[in-house]
Write a protein that holds these residues in place. Sequence first.
Motif, PDB file in Angstrom:
ATOM      1  N   TYR A 169       0.855  -1.237   0.044  1.00 31.18           N
ATOM      2  CA  TYR A 169       0.301   0.123   0.106  1.00 31.18           C
ATOM      3  C   TYR A 169       0.884   1.125  -0.104  1.00 31.18           C
ATOM      4  O   TYR A 169       0.501   2.100  -0.787  1.00 31.18           O
ATOM      5  N   HIS A 214      -6.265   5.105   6.456  1.00 31.80           N
ATOM      6  CA  HIS A 214      -5.855   6.535   5.591  1.00 31.80           C
ATOM      7  C   HIS A 214      -6.867   7.100   5.339  1.00 31.80           C
ATOM      8  O   HIS A 214      -7.141   8.599   5.253  1.00 31.80           O
ATOM      9  N   TYR A 215      -8.062   6.576   5.171  1.00 33.11           N
ATOM     10  CA  TYR A 215      -9.551   7.205   5.085  1.00 33.11           C
ATOM     11  C   TYR A 215      -9.644   8.178   6.287  1.00 33.11           C
ATOM     12  O   TYR A 215     -10.063   9.405   6.392  1.00 33.11           O
ATOM     13  N   TRP A 274      -5.633  -5.181   3.818  1.00 36.33           N
ATOM     14  CA  TRP A 274      -5.610  -4.054   2.544  1.00 36.33           C
ATOM     15  C   TRP A 274      -6.794  -3.130   3.102  1.00 36.33           C
ATOM     16  O   TRP A 274      -6.786  -1.957   3.071  1.00 36.33           O
ATOM     17  N   VAL A 325      -5.290   6.021  -1.419  1.00 32.43           N
ATOM     18  CA  VAL A 325      -6.562   5.394  -0.957  1.00 32.43           C
ATOM     19  C   VAL A 325      -7.282   4.777  -2.017  1.00 32.43           C
ATOM     20  O   VAL A 325      -7.800   3.662  -1.918  1.00 32.43           O
ATOM     21  N   ASP A 326      -7.103   5.561  -3.292  1.00 29.12           N
ATOM     22  CA  ASP A 326      -7.853   5.005  -4.337  1.00 29.12           C
ATOM     23  C   ASP A 326      -7.156   4.113  -5.396  1.00 29.12           C
ATOM     24  O   ASP A 326      -7.472   3.941  -6.396  1.00 29.12           O
ATOM     25  N   VAL A 336      -6.393   0.848   4.007  1.00 30.50           N
ATOM     26  CA  VAL A 336      -7.069   2.056   3.194  1.00 30.50           C
ATOM     27  C   VAL A 336      -8.054   2.735   4.363  1.00 30.50           C
ATOM     28  O   VAL A 336      -8.060   4.156   4.356  1.00 30.50           O
ATOM     29  N   GLN A 337      -8.677   2.142   5.223  1.00 33.16           N
ATOM     30  CA  GLN A 337      -9.460   2.710   6.077  1.00 33.16           C
ATOM     31  C   GLN A 337      -8.715   3.500   7.056  1.00 33.16           C
ATOM     32  O   GLN A 337      -9.072   4.496   7.473  1.00 33.16           O
ATOM     33  N   SER A 385     -16.189   0.708   3.926  1.00 31.78           N
ATOM     34  CA  SER A 385     -14.987  -0.282   4.370  1.00 31.78           C
ATOM     35  C   SER A 385     -15.385  -0.905   5.599  1.00 31.78           C
ATOM     36  O   SER A 385     -14.881  -2.292   5.729  1.00 31.78           O
TER      37      SER A 385
END
Length: 186
Positions: free
Chosen positions: A21, A56-57, A49, A27-28, A53-54, A81
């Motif tokens: 990551y 970083h959201y 994963w 995030v996208d 991502v979450q 998520s």
Amino acid sequence: MSQDSTSQLSINIFRESIDKYHLIDEVDQVFENPYPADALEHLLYRKNWIDTVQWHYEDLIRDPEIDPVEGMKLKRLIDASNQERTDTVEYIDSFFLNQFKDVKIQKGATTNSESPAWALDRLSILELKIYHMEEEANRKEAGESHREKCNAKLKVLLTQRADLGSSIDDLLKDIASGSKYMKVYK
């Protein structure tokens, strides 16, 4: 933890996912799972994963200057998520239920306070904490005092990882022997 333990396997896969990551750190970015779809490794990689991502959201939504419309979009992404995270945990539990389906449950066997997958969920989040604490502990532009505090926190997180990993491995051994049994709530 033995080298072939489920917890060590999970830690290795979680770190692989986190490292992958952070190569792009967006995030996208496109998600590509390197493991076969029917393997536990596939589920573990996907699980982490989602968590990464979450993570970083949630960093993005903490911005005090965030546009309210963008904040609401992020809130919806975080909600989606969370659902994907829960679904993936249930897939991991289904993997273990299938793995242990032929185990003879011993008389007096007990359940655990959480399923193996929910314990692995905590290990995935812990690995993210460790990754980011390592970053802070090694950040050259940070002051010595900050790095020392972060190194102290990192030691605690590493101890927590070892303890949680041992608990997960013990739980799986107990389920395999029939002295504990899995009970999931879907």
